[in-house]
Design a protein around this motif. Structure first.
Motif, PDB file in Angstrom:
ATOM      1  N   SER A 185       0.964  -1.196   0.253  1.00  0.00           N
ATOM      2  CA  SER A 185       0.092   0.174  -0.055  1.00  0.00           C
ATOM      3  C   SER A 185       0.982   1.191  -0.017  1.00  0.00           C
ATOM      4  CB  SER A 185      -0.755   0.018   1.291  1.00  0.00           C
ATOM      5  OG  SER A 185      -0.126   0.290   2.423  1.00  0.00           O
ATOM      6  N   CYS A 186       2.159   1.168   0.401  1.00  0.00           N
ATOM      7  CA  CYS A 186       2.841   2.187   0.432  1.00  0.00           C
ATOM      8  C   CYS A 186       3.743   2.547  -1.065  1.00  0.00           C
ATOM      9  CB  CYS A 186       4.120   2.103   1.344  1.00  0.00           C
ATOM     10  SG  CYS A 186       3.059   2.332   3.223  1.00  0.00           S
ATOM     11  N   ALA A 187       3.796   1.313  -1.830  1.00  0.00           N
ATOM     12  CA  ALA A 187       4.463   1.574  -2.951  1.00  0.00           C
ATOM     13  C   ALA A 187       4.179   2.539  -3.808  1.00  0.00           C
ATOM     14  CB  ALA A 187       4.261  -0.011  -3.740  1.00  0.00           C
ATOM     15  N   VAL A 188       5.191   3.168  -4.763  1.00  0.00           N
ATOM     16  CA  VAL A 188       4.737   4.291  -5.679  1.00  0.00           C
ATOM     17  C   VAL A 188       5.104   3.652  -7.279  1.00  0.00           C
ATOM     18  CG1 VAL A 188       4.937   5.980  -4.162  1.00  0.00           C
ATOM     19  CG2 VAL A 188       7.062   5.292  -5.365  1.00  0.00           C
ATOM     20  N   LEU A 189       4.481   3.831  -8.111  1.00  0.00           N
ATOM     21  CA  LEU A 189       4.746   3.449  -9.451  1.00  0.00           C
ATOM     22  C   LEU A 189       5.531   4.902 -10.297  1.00  0.00           C
ATOM     23  CD1 LEU A 189       4.127   0.807 -11.039  1.00  0.00           C
ATOM     24  CD2 LEU A 189       2.208   1.585 -11.922  1.00  0.00           C
ATOM     25  N   CYS A 190       6.526   4.349 -10.725  1.00  0.00           N
ATOM     26  CA  CYS A 190       7.318   5.497 -11.351  1.00  0.00           C
ATOM     27  C   CYS A 190       6.737   5.708 -12.882  1.00  0.00           C
ATOM     28  CB  CYS A 190       8.794   5.133 -11.398  1.00  0.00           C
ATOM     29  SG  CYS A 190       9.415   5.079  -9.577  1.00  0.00           S
ATOM     30  N   THR A 191       5.566   6.094 -13.040  1.00  0.00           N
ATOM     31  CA  THR A 191       5.154   6.673 -14.485  1.00  0.00           C
ATOM     32  C   THR A 191       5.792   7.897 -14.810  1.00  0.00           C
ATOM     33  OG1 THR A 191       3.296   7.502 -13.347  1.00  0.00           O
ATOM     34  CG2 THR A 191       3.146   5.420 -14.252  1.00  0.00           C
ATOM     35  N   MET A 192       6.240   8.002 -15.927  1.00  0.00           N
ATOM     36  CA  MET A 192       7.023   9.259 -16.135  1.00  0.00           C
ATOM     37  C   MET A 192       6.791   9.826 -17.412  1.00  0.00           C
ATOM     38  SD  MET A 192      10.992   8.902 -14.266  1.00  0.00           S
ATOM     39  CE  MET A 192      11.400   7.498 -14.916  1.00  0.00           C
ATOM     40  N   GLU A 193       7.186  11.143 -17.923  1.00  0.00           N
ATOM     41  CA  GLU A 193       7.099  11.633 -19.101  1.00  0.00           C
ATOM     42  C   GLU A 193       8.310  11.713 -19.786  1.00  0.00           C
ATOM     43  OE1 GLU A 193       4.870  15.243 -19.273  1.00  0.00           O
ATOM     44  OE2 GLU A 193       3.191  14.230 -18.697  1.00  0.00           O
ATOM     45  N   CYS A 194       8.781  11.672 -20.945  1.00  0.00           N
ATOM     46  CA  CYS A 194       9.779  11.883 -21.595  1.00  0.00           C
ATOM     47  C   CYS A 194      10.717  13.115 -21.015  1.00  0.00           C
ATOM     48  CB  CYS A 194       9.753  12.098 -23.073  1.00  0.00           C
ATOM     49  SG  CYS A 194      11.240  12.023 -24.107  1.00  0.00           S
ATOM     50  N   GLY A 195      11.872  12.868 -20.550  1.00  0.00           N
ATOM     51  CA  GLY A 195      12.747  13.790 -19.964  1.00  0.00           C
ATOM     52  C   GLY A 195      12.711  13.810 -18.280  1.00  0.00           C
ATOM     53  N   ASP A 196      11.499  13.402 -17.901  1.00  0.00           N
ATOM     54  CA  ASP A 196      11.510  13.328 -16.398  1.00  0.00           C
ATOM     55  C   ASP A 196      12.440  12.277 -15.661  1.00  0.00           C
ATOM     56  OD1 ASP A 196       9.418  14.861 -16.412  1.00  0.00           O
ATOM     57  OD2 ASP A 196       7.807  13.133 -16.039  1.00  0.00           O
ATOM     58  N   CYS A 197      13.151  12.390 -14.674  1.00  0.00           N
ATOM     59  CA  CYS A 197      13.956  11.531 -13.900  1.00  0.00           C
ATOM     60  C   CYS A 197      13.523  11.135 -12.472  1.00  0.00           C
ATOM     61  CB  CYS A 197      15.254  12.042 -13.920  1.00  0.00           C
ATOM     62  SG  CYS A 197      15.771  13.267 -12.518  1.00  0.00           S
ATOM     63  N   VAL A 198      13.900  10.122 -12.026  1.00  0.00           N
ATOM     64  CA  VAL A 198      13.923   9.926 -10.725  1.00  0.00           C
ATOM     65  C   VAL A 198      15.224   9.502 -10.043  1.00  0.00           C
ATOM     66  CG1 VAL A 198      12.886   8.025  -8.942  1.00  0.00           C
ATOM     67  CG2 VAL A 198      11.444   8.953 -10.694  1.00  0.00           C
ATOM     68  N   LEU A 199      15.570  10.019  -8.903  1.00  0.00           N
ATOM     69  CA  LEU A 199      16.791   9.783  -8.181  1.00  0.00           C
ATOM     70  C   LEU A 199      16.409   8.773  -7.119  1.00  0.00           C
ATOM     71  CD1 LEU A 199      17.254  12.773  -9.163  1.00  0.00           C
ATOM     72  CD2 LEU A 199      18.752  13.045  -7.288  1.00  0.00           C
ATOM     73  N   MET A 200      17.082   7.774  -6.941  1.00  0.00           N
ATOM     74  CA  MET A 200      16.764   6.611  -5.992  1.00  0.00           C
ATOM     75  C   MET A 200      18.117   6.244  -5.338  1.00  0.00           C
ATOM     76  SD  MET A 200      15.617   2.613  -6.978  1.00  0.00           S
ATOM     77  CE  MET A 200      17.431   2.128  -7.124  1.00  0.00           C
ATOM     78  N   ASP A 201      17.839   6.050  -3.926  1.00  0.00           N
ATOM     79  CA  ASP A 201      18.976   5.457  -3.175  1.00  0.00           C
ATOM     80  C   ASP A 201      19.200   4.211  -3.290  1.00  0.00           C
ATOM     81  OD1 ASP A 201      20.365   4.244  -0.676  1.00  0.00           O
ATOM     82  OD2 ASP A 201      20.035   6.270   0.179  1.00  0.00           O
ATOM     83  N   SER A 202      20.297   3.591  -3.781  1.00  0.00           N
ATOM     84  CA  SER A 202      20.499   2.285  -4.228  1.00  0.00           C
ATOM     85  C   SER A 202      19.998   1.367  -3.341  1.00  0.00           C
ATOM     86  CB  SER A 202      21.966   1.995  -4.638  1.00  0.00           C
ATOM     87  OG  SER A 202      22.699   2.122  -3.393  1.00  0.00           O
TER      88      SER A 202
END
Length: 266
Positions: A185-202
């Motif tokens: 229930s806490c998960a997020v789905l990384c839908t994005m538009e062209c040119g968007d980015c997501v920074l993620m801690d490994s």
């Protein structure tokens, strides 16, 4: 940018301008949540040029059959529908990195004073890719923080296999030790538009979801760690000639990469 239950990244998103205006605030949110989405960080024409380069290199490397050019990711050996392609510093890749680092430099420096490139690749999935199990790229116990920057090279809606991430799981020792299960229930789905980015801690728990579309899904990504010995848990998807050589430095108020002999490569 609070970590509330959501099916999208809206609660973790900032505009690219915030990276320059409020880098410490963005860095603080990243430390807390383990992820931040940045909207429209890469111009569409730059993203499209990298996408074309990835198409060409993937076709060439697959035809050659040389495993040197591919990382070892869940799903690669089993189905052939997921390919972790190591990229060269072509002109298209250099242009994209320069733009990304000019925007991200303040955030990265708010986290640590210096960074070394440890991954440079494209994560490529094709229709019918089944997705991945939930995992972290590096160990919560043994490894230091690595920051991975995922960039959408085209629009990535839910059916095209976006990454699912679990906010704040990078700091949850019980999850990493298998003492409890992830809360979907806490998960997020990384839908994005062209040119968007997501920074993620490994260390953040995440997984690629199934590609249910009839289209490919390409993510351009780079990973950054403090200059030191590379983490044991990471796939370290980087061509051998770039290993332990490329350092992010500040030069004339702009970001650049320098090699081990201090030559500038951007």
């Amino acid at each position: 940018m609070s970590a509330v239950a959501t099916s999208s990244l809206d609660g973790f998103s900032v505009d690219a301008a915030a990276l320059v205006d409020n880098p410490r605030q963005v860095a603080g949110a990243f430390r807390r949540d383990g992820l931040v989405k940045v909207k429209r960080i890469l111009p569409a024409d730059v993203a499209e040029a990298v996408c074309k380069r990835v198409h060409e290199e993937l076709a060439s490397r697959r035809a050659e059959g040389d495993s040197t050019y591919f990382g070892d990711v869940y799903g690669y050996e089993d189905t052939g529908q997921r390919w972790d392609l190591k990229l060269r510093l072509s002109s298209e890749v250099k242009d994209a990195l320069r733009i990304l680092l000019e925007s991200l430099q303040g955030v990265l420096e708010s986290l640590r004073p210096s960074w070394q490139l440890t991954e440079l690749a494209a994560m490529c999935t094709f229709p019918a890719d089944p997705g991945q199990p939930v995992h972290a790229d590096t160990s919560h116990v043994y490894d230091q923080q690595v920051v991975t920057v995922f960039v959408a090279l085209h629009d990535i809606p839910a059916e095209r296999g976006p990454t699912k991430m679990y906010p704040r799981s990078h700091l949850d020792g019980e999850l990493h030790l298998g003492l409890k299960e992830v809360d979907e229930s806490c998960a997020v789905l990384c839908t994005m538009e062209c040119g968007d980015c997501v920074l993620m801690d490994s260390r953040l728990l995440h997984c690629g979801t199934a590609n249910k579309s009839d289209l490919h899904r390409f993510l351009f990504y780079s990973s950054w760690m403090p200059p030191a010995r590379r983490s044991r848990g990471s796939t370290n998807t980087l061509l051998p000639e770039y290993e332990d050589r490329l350092i992010l430095v500040q030069a004339h108020s702009s970001s650049s990469l320098r090699g081990g002999s201090q030559e500038e490569v951007t």
